[in-house]
Design a protein around this motif. Structure first.
Motif, PDB file in Angstrom:
ATOM      1  N   ILE A 149      82.275 133.720 -12.651  1.00 25.26           N
ATOM      2  CA  ILE A 149      82.967 133.170 -11.510  1.00 25.26           C
ATOM      3  C   ILE A 149      84.099 132.275 -11.691  1.00 25.26           C
ATOM      4  O   ILE A 149      84.963 132.210 -10.829  1.00 25.26           O
ATOM      5  N   PHE A 150      83.655 131.932 -12.856  1.00 24.84           N
ATOM      6  CA  PHE A 150      85.041 130.829 -13.543  1.00 24.84           C
ATOM      7  C   PHE A 150      86.350 131.665 -13.486  1.00 24.84           C
ATOM      8  O   PHE A 150      87.500 131.212 -13.581  1.00 24.84           O
ATOM      9  N   ASP A 151      86.416 132.854 -13.760  1.00 19.27           N
ATOM     10  CA  ASP A 151      87.517 133.681 -13.990  1.00 19.27           C
ATOM     11  C   ASP A 151      88.099 134.230 -12.648  1.00 19.27           C
ATOM     12  O   ASP A 151      89.144 134.824 -12.524  1.00 19.27           O
ATOM     13  N   GLU A 176      91.497 134.118  -7.233  1.00 23.91           N
ATOM     14  CA  GLU A 176      92.089 134.550  -5.989  1.00 23.91           C
ATOM     15  C   GLU A 176      91.469 134.338  -4.718  1.00 23.91           C
ATOM     16  O   GLU A 176      91.743 134.630  -3.770  1.00 23.91           O
ATOM     17  N   LEU A 177      90.091 134.012  -4.951  1.00 22.28           N
ATOM     18  CA  LEU A 177      89.261 133.547  -3.527  1.00 22.28           C
ATOM     19  C   LEU A 177      89.110 132.342  -3.220  1.00 22.28           C
ATOM     20  O   LEU A 177      88.370 131.842  -2.434  1.00 22.28           O
ATOM     21  N   GLU A 178      89.934 131.435  -3.744  1.00 22.87           N
ATOM     22  CA  GLU A 178      89.944 129.959  -3.241  1.00 22.87           C
ATOM     23  C   GLU A 178      90.056 129.913  -1.888  1.00 22.87           C
ATOM     24  O   GLU A 178      91.267 130.403  -1.347  1.00 22.87           O
ATOM     25  N   ARG A 238      84.148 124.527  -8.675  1.00 17.99           N
ATOM     26  CA  ARG A 238      84.306 126.035  -8.315  1.00 17.99           C
ATOM     27  C   ARG A 238      83.993 126.239  -7.081  1.00 17.99           C
ATOM     28  O   ARG A 238      84.467 126.944  -5.862  1.00 17.99           O
ATOM     29  N   VAL A 239      82.387 125.944  -6.667  1.00 18.09           N
ATOM     30  CA  VAL A 239      81.859 126.082  -5.246  1.00 18.09           C
ATOM     31  C   VAL A 239      82.630 125.297  -4.186  1.00 18.09           C
ATOM     32  O   VAL A 239      83.202 126.019  -3.323  1.00 18.09           O
ATOM     33  N   SER A 290      81.125 115.723  -7.255  1.00 17.10           N
ATOM     34  CA  SER A 290      81.732 117.069  -6.840  1.00 17.10           C
ATOM     35  C   SER A 290      82.644 117.291  -5.840  1.00 17.10           C
ATOM     36  O   SER A 290      83.553 118.132  -5.876  1.00 17.10           O
ATOM     37  N   GLY A 291      82.673 116.023  -4.915  1.00 18.63           N
ATOM     38  CA  GLY A 291      83.605 116.222  -3.737  1.00 18.63           C
ATOM     39  C   GLY A 291      82.964 116.759  -2.662  1.00 18.63           C
ATOM     40  O   GLY A 291      83.712 116.965  -1.639  1.00 18.63           O
TER      41      GLY A 291
END
Length: 255
Positions: free
Chosen positions: A88-90, A93-95, A119-120, A205-206
């Motif tokens: 998932i770290f790679d 493009e799904l942000e 990333r979540v 985490s925000g």
């Protein structure tokens, strides 16, 4: 092995249908137009009821074998779903694309948990996306996942994952576990996730906590073992560290 995977897929789908969707439906619409990402989707059982409800689902997992099984099971069910074999770290493009992120029994395997939580957050749609993260408290009876041991006695032995690493390794080796399995169990021990650690990660985490539910008997145990789910009593859930020994699953809903 294929039969075991199918059984696990069906068990996850049953739990997701009966418990996850009703829980999440209290906070958001589940249906057409909702984009759902599952991180660490395995064979995709959790996602099937969401796809059946009309959601657009994407499952990401490191294991190519599990992704192929997910594609096969979804095709057999006549349901649409996308699956990706990747870290998932790679996946950049799904942000900002998802209304809902599922992460079930995954974070306890992650080494860099701070980056994972970041990333979540960035994969959620800004302002409206929700994340559902569920994991076993590390100190619970089988928090080391020792139920996966090939030695049946060890697989039924609670709490021995809490022993010092050297002693834990020797018991696993003498019990006949393979070197690869021993390494995996020790890695799970290294990346352990008590409730207090997750709460600290959350504060940095925000992400904002909307709801937390601690389970004495994990809802998934109904499909897996025929046990009726039961919430941890509120008094026990309010005692830091002690609660870890009794919490078989932690549900967190975040935004």
């Amino acid at each position: 092995m294929a039969r075991d995977r199918r059984q696990y897929f069906d068990q996850l789908a049953a739990t997701s249908r009966k418990y996850y969707i009703p829980y999440l439906s209290q906070y958001m619409k589940i249906g057409e137009g909702v984009n759902v990402l599952e991180i660490g989707c395995g064979e995709g059982g959790n996602l099937l009821p969401f796809a059946e409800a009309g959601c657009s689902v994407l499952g990401v997992d490191l294991s190519g074998d599990k992704i192929r099984a997910a594609e096969q099971f979804f095709a057999g069910a006549g349901v649409q779903g996308r699956f990706l074999a990747s870290d998932i770290f790679d996946v950049k493009e799904l942000e900002g694309c998802f209304d809902l992120i599922l992460c079930h029994d995954v974070i306890e395997h992650i080494g860099d948990k701070e980056e994972f939580m970041r990333r979540v957050r960035v994969y959620l749609k800004p302002g409206i996306g929700l994340a559902f993260i569920a994991f076993p408290a590390w100190q619970m009876p089988f928090g080391g996942h020792q139920q996966m041991c090939t030695n049946r006695r060890l697989a039924r032995l609670p709490y021995f994952h809490l022993l010092p690493a050297g002693m834990y390794r020797r018991i696993l080796e003498r019990g006949g576990e393979s070197p690869a399995a021993v390494a995996e169990f020790l890695e799970i021990k290294r990346t352990a996730t008590p409730i207090e650690l997750f709460e600290r990660l959350l504060r940095r985490s925000g992400l904002q906590k909307i709801d937390r539910r601690l389970w004495l008997i994990n809802p998934h145990y109904e499909a897996k073992f025929g046990l009726r789910p039961r919430r941890l009593p509120r008094l026990m859930g309010g005692i830091p560290w002690l609660r870890n020994f009794y919490t078989t699953s932690c549900f967190y809903l975040l935004k």
